[in-house]
Design a protein around this motif. Structure first.
Motif, mmCIF file in Angstrom:
data_model
loop_
_atom_site.group_PDB
_atom_site.id
_atom_site.type_symbol
_atom_site.label_atom_id
_atom_site.label_comp_id
_atom_site.label_asym_id
_atom_site.label_seq_id
_atom_site.Cartn_x
_atom_site.Cartn_y
_atom_site.Cartn_z
ATOM 1 N N ASN A 1 4.157 -15.273 14.947
ATOM 2 C CA ASN A 1 3.219 -15.292 16.069
ATOM 3 C C ASN A 1 3.165 -13.903 16.713
ATOM 4 O OD1 ASN A 1 2.543 -18.110 15.870
ATOM 5 N ND2 ASN A 1 4.563 -18.563 16.753
ATOM 6 N N HIS A 2 2.978 -12.919 15.859
ATOM 7 C CA HIS A 2 3.067 -11.507 16.223
ATOM 8 C C HIS A 2 1.745 -10.880 16.634
ATOM 9 C CE1 HIS A 2 1.678 -11.638 12.122
ATOM 10 N NE2 HIS A 2 2.854 -12.087 11.710
ATOM 11 N N GLY A 3 0.649 -11.600 16.469
ATOM 12 C CA GLY A 3 -0.638 -11.073 16.895
ATOM 13 C C GLY A 3 -1.427 -10.333 15.836
ATOM 14 N N VAL A 4 -0.863 -10.179 14.632
ATOM 15 C CA VAL A 4 -1.595 -9.555 13.520
ATOM 16 C C VAL A 4 -2.181 -10.690 12.686
ATOM 17 C CG1 VAL A 4 -1.496 -7.968 11.574
ATOM 18 C CG2 VAL A 4 0.057 -7.661 13.518
ATOM 19 N N SER A 5 -3.499 -10.836 12.687
ATOM 20 C CA SER A 5 -4.125 -11.985 12.028
ATOM 21 C C SER A 5 -3.965 -11.919 10.519
ATOM 22 C CB SER A 5 -5.613 -12.057 12.377
ATOM 23 O OG SER A 5 -6.346 -11.073 11.684
ATOM 24 N N TRP A 6 -3.952 -13.099 9.900
ATOM 25 C CA TRP A 6 -3.823 -13.160 8.438
ATOM 26 C C TRP A 6 -5.083 -12.667 7.752
ATOM 27 C CZ3 TRP A 6 0.889 -12.980 7.679
ATOM 28 C CH2 TRP A 6 1.788 -13.657 8.503
ATOM 29 N N GLU A 7 -6.218 -12.693 8.453
ATOM 30 C CA GLU A 7 -7.449 -12.119 7.899
ATOM 31 C C GLU A 7 -7.282 -10.607 7.721
ATOM 32 O OE1 GLU A 7 -8.350 -15.966 9.700
ATOM 33 O OE2 GLU A 7 -7.353 -14.182 10.494
ATOM 34 N N ILE A 8 -6.689 -9.954 8.724
ATOM 35 C CA ILE A 8 -6.442 -8.510 8.631
ATOM 36 C C ILE A 8 -5.485 -8.208 7.494
ATOM 37 C CG2 ILE A 8 -5.347 -6.538 9.783
ATOM 38 C CD1 ILE A 8 -6.409 -7.627 12.428
ATOM 39 N N LEU A 9 -4.404 -8.982 7.393
ATOM 40 C CA LEU A 9 -3.396 -8.731 6.362
ATOM 41 C C LEU A 9 -3.948 -8.972 4.961
ATOM 42 C CD1 LEU A 9 -0.265 -10.321 8.093
ATOM 43 C CD2 LEU A 9 -0.851 -7.893 7.895
ATOM 44 N N ALA A 10 -4.783 -10.023 4.816
ATOM 45 C CA ALA A 10 -5.374 -10.317 3.506
ATOM 46 C C ALA A 10 -6.336 -9.212 3.091
ATOM 47 C CB ALA A 10 -6.084 -11.664 3.552
ATOM 48 N N LYS A 11 -7.146 -8.731 4.035
ATOM 49 C CA LYS A 11 -8.084 -7.654 3.743
ATOM 50 C C LYS A 11 -7.334 -6.369 3.392
ATOM 51 C CE LYS A 11 -12.119 -5.542 3.704
ATOM 52 N NZ LYS A 11 -13.059 -5.736 2.579
ATOM 53 N N LEU A 12 -6.255 -6.107 4.113
ATOM 54 C CA LEU A 12 -5.457 -4.921 3.848
ATOM 55 C C LEU A 12 -4.873 -4.960 2.443
ATOM 56 C CD1 LEU A 12 -4.169 -2.303 5.008
ATOM 57 C CD2 LEU A 12 -2.241 -3.725 5.750
ATOM 58 N N LYS A 13 -4.336 -6.096 2.037
ATOM 59 C CA LYS A 13 -3.751 -6.209 0.700
ATOM 60 C C LYS A 13 -4.818 -6.016 -0.381
ATOM 61 C CE LYS A 13 -0.487 -8.832 -2.089
ATOM 62 N NZ LYS A 13 -1.183 -8.855 -3.355
ATOM 63 N N SER A 14 -6.000 -6.567 -0.157
ATOM 64 C CA SER A 14 -7.086 -6.423 -1.119
ATOM 65 C C SER A 14 -7.474 -4.953 -1.288
ATOM 66 C CB SER A 14 -8.294 -7.242 -0.665
ATOM 67 O OG SER A 14 -9.400 -7.020 -1.511
ATOM 68 N N GLU A 15 -7.635 -4.256 -0.169
ATOM 69 C CA GLU A 15 -8.006 -2.841 -0.223
ATOM 70 C C GLU A 15 -6.880 -2.004 -0.835
ATOM 71 O OE1 GLU A 15 -10.804 -1.445 0.354
ATOM 72 O OE2 GLU A 15 -11.874 -3.157 1.186
ATOM 73 N N GLN A 16 -5.644 -2.356 -0.520
ATOM 74 C CA GLN A 16 -4.489 -1.647 -1.058
ATOM 75 C C GLN A 16 -4.434 -1.767 -2.577
ATOM 76 O OE1 GLN A 16 -0.815 -3.310 0.324
ATOM 77 N NE2 GLN A 16 0.449 -1.689 -0.552
ATOM 78 N N GLU A 17 -4.619 -2.965 -3.089
ATOM 79 C CA GLU A 17 -4.569 -3.178 -4.536
ATOM 80 C C GLU A 17 -5.664 -2.380 -5.238
ATOM 81 O OE1 GLU A 17 -4.526 -7.251 -5.656
ATOM 82 O OE2 GLU A 17 -2.698 -7.711 -4.533
ATOM 83 N N LYS A 18 -6.870 -2.364 -4.678
ATOM 84 C CA LYS A 18 -7.964 -1.612 -5.294
ATOM 85 C C LYS A 18 -7.647 -0.111 -5.317
ATOM 86 C CE LYS A 18 -11.219 -3.467 -2.684
ATOM 87 N NZ LYS A 18 -12.559 -3.751 -2.093
ATOM 88 N N LEU A 19 -7.026 0.371 -4.258
ATOM 89 C CA LEU A 19 -6.681 1.791 -4.189
ATOM 90 C C LEU A 19 -5.656 2.155 -5.259
ATOM 91 C CD1 LEU A 19 -6.900 4.503 -2.665
ATOM 92 C CD2 LEU A 19 -5.068 3.687 -1.159
ATOM 93 N N PHE A 20 -4.616 1.354 -5.404
ATOM 94 C CA PHE A 20 -3.564 1.662 -6.372
ATOM 95 C C PHE A 20 -4.015 1.489 -7.820
ATOM 96 C CE2 PHE A 20 -0.495 1.171 -2.819
ATOM 97 C CZ PHE A 20 0.219 2.341 -3.016
ATOM 98 N N ARG A 21 -5.034 0.706 -8.046
ATOM 99 C CA ARG A 21 -5.487 0.473 -9.420
ATOM 100 C C ARG A 21 -6.374 1.596 -9.941
ATOM 101 N NH1 ARG A 21 -3.303 -4.274 -10.316
ATOM 102 N NH2 ARG A 21 -3.310 -5.874 -8.708
ATOM 103 N N GLN A 22 -6.625 2.596 -9.153
ATOM 104 C CA GLN A 22 -7.354 3.760 -9.641
ATOM 105 C C GLN A 22 -6.470 4.542 -10.619
ATOM 106 O OE1 GLN A 22 -9.868 5.990 -6.867
ATOM 107 N NE2 GLN A 22 -9.023 4.717 -5.220
ATOM 108 N N PRO A 23 -7.077 5.252 -11.543
ATOM 109 C CA PRO A 23 -6.296 6.043 -12.508
ATOM 110 C C PRO A 23 -5.378 7.035 -11.806
ATOM 111 C CG PRO A 23 -8.594 5.914 -13.179
ATOM 112 C CD PRO A 23 -8.524 5.339 -11.799
ATOM 113 N N PHE A 24 -4.245 7.293 -12.416
ATOM 114 C CA PHE A 24 -3.235 8.166 -11.835
ATOM 115 C C PHE A 24 -3.810 9.538 -11.471
ATOM 116 C CE2 PHE A 24 0.042 11.470 -12.666
ATOM 117 C CZ PHE A 24 0.868 11.198 -11.588
#
Length: 328
Positions: free
Chosen positions: A72-95
């Motif tokens: 109950n920390h105030g960081v919504s799960w919508e924000i966290l889910a969106k962050l993880k999605s964007e993070q995965e796309k960023l890391f999947r770019q070629p080295f």
């Protein structure tokens, strides 16, 4: 996904001799799973009794463990889910694209390592908050998502820091004045599948150098901490964020709050993701015990001085030494 980061190819000297380096007392053996202390922050907004209990629980966790969970920390799960999605796309770019396009914030491996025990099988984007607008030119969706997360994580980190300060009898504006967006940062981590996971860390043992860290991790597991003199594996909790007390808070609290050594174990079956928000002061901020009536454990030092010492130690020894350099 197979790692596109050339750990072994670019560090041939380290990896070609890894068999000879094996420790007969294998540091990667199975460890007991530990469920972190958990603090429900929703109680801080209820009755005065509940608020005080919540604050006592936070202080106890910071004293006893230095690494704990909040819900109950105030960081919504919508924000966290969106962050993880964007993070995965960023890391999947070629080295090569990550290295060249994001030259100033992309990190991988351990350049100063002189042995496998100093090497981290991981990659990361180290993003100062003041540089988030610059990312807009590369990826506006990523920039917007990081900015939203950074804002709520910053509020949470300062809220916890102020509660911990008040528990020490210090009603202070120290964190609001010194821990600004210009000095704090995010670190997005990826721990790729590791074919020699029994021989190498995902992230080497260390303490955090900031005041405190807000960590969001997935459910893969791998995070470990020192508890009662031995390493324990931290059980992932899908409802919680992790709070890690850093070196500066240990020094500022005169050793009351504990900066705990932790690490990440690599995994040969799959990848792991996490994001950390680091509450840091400006480089010129002087760190000294907050209680002037007590003898200080550590001499006064600036955050710049501390960071430079850490960097020098890592460069010369391959490892961080930390607060012991600043004992009185």
């Amino acid at each position: 996904m197979e790692s596109d980061t050339p750990f072994q190819e670019n560090c041939k000297t380290l990896f070609s001799n890894f068999i000879e380096e094996q420790n007969p007392e294998n540091p990667f053996t199975a460890y007991d799973e530990y469920e972190l202390l958990l603090v429900d922050l929703s109680r801080s907004g209820l009755s005065d009794h509940d608020r005080k209990e919540c604050e006592r629980d936070l202080a106890m966790a910071a004293k006893q463990c230095g690494l704990f969970q909040v819900v109950n920390h105030g960081v919504s799960w919508e924000i966290l889910a969106k962050l993880k999605s964007e993070q995965e796309k960023l890391f999947r770019q070629p080295f090569e694209k990550k290295v060249n396009k994001f030259l100033n914030c992309y990190r991988w491996g351990s350049p100063a390592a002189t042995s496998l025990m100093q090497f981290s099988w991981s990659e990361a984007f180290h993003i100062p908050l003041e540089n988030i607008p610059v990312l807009k030119g590369f990826n506006s969706s990523l920039s917007t998502t990081i900015a939203v997360f950074a804002e709520v994580a910053s509020e949470l980190a300062k809220r916890i820091a102020e509660i911990l300060a008040e528990n020490l009898g210090s009603k202070t504006t120290f964190f609001a004045k010194n821990c600004m967006a210009s000095s704090c940062y995010l670190r997005m981590n990826r721990y790729p599948r590791c074919p020699i996971s029994s021989e190498i860390y995902g992230l080497v043992p260390h303490t955090d150098s900031d005041f405190l860290t807000i960590l969001c991790q997935d459910q893969v597991g791998g995070l470990q901490m020192v508890k009662d003199g031995k390493w324990v594996s931290i059980k992932p909790n899908p409802q919680a964020l992790i709070v890690i007390i850093g070196d500066l808070f240990q020094a500022w609290s005169n050793g009351v709050y504990k900066s705990i050594e932790h690490r990440v174990i690599s995994n040969h079956e799959g990848e792991r993701f996490s994001v950390g928000y680091f509450l840091c002061p400006s480089n010129d901020t002087v760190i000294q015990g907050c209680n002037e009536n007590e003898p200080c454990m550590y001499r006064k030092f600036s955050f710049r001085e501390y960071r430079q010492q850490v960097q020098e130690d890592v460069k010369s020894t391959g490892s961080k030494v930390g607060l012991s350099r600043f004992l009185m």
